[in-house]
Design a protein around this motif. Structure first.
Motif: not given
Ligand SMILES: [Zn+2]
Length: 500
Positions: A51-52, A152-153, A171-172, A273-276
């Motif tokens: 994330q950072r 979160n989605v 995600w973002q 977007g990208v996610s976990t």
């Protein structure tokens, strides 16, 4: 804690190996709700590092963070026809707001509390965000609007895998509005480039980038750009997407602005977007039979120090040295952990930190203290980096920093080498394409006429999809002349593979 039992080997059962790595590296755990996942502290520390890094990149490219609601009115989702069709089958809905006790004392839904309009638990936030944008944007001076949210989605998936496909994930999602088509297109491409930078230079995935076919694009987008990474089992992982949304959502949500010449126009949108899921991609790209392998730039712990002593009088000496070395490394930005647990053999500690993918271990025993040396051991034999070496403590910092950098680079090189070794170019024969797909041979490059029926036939015959129409730098030196399915002139070179 001590658990020296070997993992299932990748060659025996790749899927079982993956699950064991996730669970035994303590990244995540199953939850009582099928398809949901608990992210444990070690896994969350990794996500925070990711994330950072990404957040810095988003801010460097002019974006600001905001937060939009979890609940979206059903009518919002319904407005964009393709969008609703794309997400209809995986929606979680809130329909009631209250429980009551029945005669038997059981808790049941109070029918009186039925909502007039059901609320969708966001599967993605285009609709609610562009509705908000329509209030914020009046004039071309308000554009571009560059927003990101970390959230979160929920997508109600039936077949789930830890990190790779879960009903709820983190995600973002970036959402932007622009005054012109050209600006929006540039933004969609720019953010794909940001993702590529992150995925190659931080995660060391070695991605291929390109355009999705109309059948594979985001529901509601004009075009979707994607990153695809080839995993060790030769299946493709879509590791991120960036969408040029055109004016599709702007028209449905009345996102208009007054142009410089005074005319009223619809804005142009992008989302990305990208996610976990990226954590799953990291495991499937770099993990080995001993467990996880973390790229040093993202590893929550880059170096673990294991103090070794037998006699009580050695104990203080060795621990003091470990503290001293750790403090020096920390001052210089290295993320260090000292494993000073009692009643645990050094060998068991080695297994555990290997399983958790820590890039480097430092062993410090009484002899090392006496000779002012440190024993450095890399997580994995890779490139031309020494697996194990004794170095003078005086120059340890510079050697450690160099080894970690080299390890990071070597992981990317290995991923790209493996990808190219398993890329099959210039395939012109349909039977050959089927044979390669069925053998999970990797990325198969072949000509495609652009016809949806040819694409659908391959999917039906083999479960392989067109992962992307690769950008120029990934294309084969010689452009294919014919569609591998129907033999008509090729409009594109396509990459086919089975995917996660
Ligand atoms: Zn064709």
């Amino acid at each position: 804690m001590s658990d020296d039992k070997a993992l299932t080997k990748r060659s025996e059962d790749f899927s079982a190996w993956y699950n064991e790595v996730v669970l035994r590296a303590e990244l995540a755990d199953y939850s009582p709700v099928r398809g949901s996942m608990v992210i444990r502290p070690y896994g969350y520390a990794l996500w925070e590092r990711m994330q950072r890094a990404l957040d810095d990149m988003f801010k460097e490219t002019g974006h600001q963070n905001a937060y939009f609601p979890l609940f979206i009115p059903l009518s919002f989702i319904a407005r964009e026809a393709e969008h609703v069709e794309g997400f209809a089958k995986e929606m979680a809905l809130v329909t009631h707001t209250r429980l009551i006790q029945n005669e038997k004392g059981e808790l049941v839904v109070d029918p009186e509390s039925k909502l007039e309009e059901p609320l969708v638990v966001r599967p993605t936030s285009e609709t609610i965000i562009y509705d908000a944008f329509s209030k914020w944007v009046q004039s071309y001076r308000d554009l571009p609007l560059l927003i990101n949210q970390w959230a979160n989605v929920v997508r109600w998936e039936m077949r789930t895998r830890l990190f790779l496909r879960t009903a709820e994930f983190l995600w973002q999602e970036g959402h932007t509005a622009h005054a012109s088509e050209a600006e929006a297109e540039e933004e969609a491409r720019r953010m794909l480039g940001v993702y590529r930078d992150f995925q190659d230079n931080w995660l060391a995935l070695g991605v291929v980038t390109g355009t999705k076919t109309p059948a594979e694009k985001f529901p509601g987008a004009d075009r979707t750009y994607a990153l695809e990474a080839l995993m060790q089992d030769n299946r493709s992982l879509q590791s991120g997407t960036s969408h040029m949304l055109g004016q599709n959502f702007a028209k449905q949500f009345n996102l208009k602005f007054q142009s410089e010449t005074g005319t009223e126009e619809y804005a142009w949108n992008t989302s990305w977007g990208v996610s976990t899921r990226l954590i799953g991609g990291m495991i499937l790209t770099h993990g080995d039979d001993n467990g996880l392998v973390m790229p040093p730039r993202l590893a929550p712990i880059q170096v673990v120090i294991v103090p070794i002593f037998r006699k009580e009088e050695e104990r203080a000496l060795v621990l003091e040295k470990a503290d001293h070395v750790a403090a020096h490394l920390r001052q210089n930005g290295v993320r260090v952990h000292i494993d000073a647990r009692e009643n645990m053999k050094p060998g068991s500690k080695y297994y555990e930190w290997e399983r958790k993918g820590v890039p480097m271990r430092i062993e410090i025993g009484p002899k090392d203290v006496a000779s002012q040396q440190l024993m450095l051991v890399m997580r994995q034999e890779i490139g031309d980096i020494p697996r194990k070496e004794s170095v003078p403590e005086a120059n340890a910092l510079s050697i450690i920093a160099r080894r970690l950098d080299d390890f990071q680079r070597a992981l990317l090189e290995a991923a790209i080498t493996r990808r190219e070794k398993n890329s099959h170019r210039g395939i012109t024969d349909y039977a050959k394409l089927r044979e390669l797909v069925e053998a999970d041979a990797g990325f198969i490059y072949a000509g495609w006429c652009g016809g949806a029926d040819c694409e659908a036939k391959v999917k039906e015959d083999t479960k392989a999809t067109i992962r992307c129409l690769p950008f120029e730098e990934f294309r084969s030196p010689e452009a294919p002349k014919q569609c591998v399915v129907c033999g008509k002139p090729a409009a594109h070179e396509a990459i086919w593979a089975r995917a996660y």
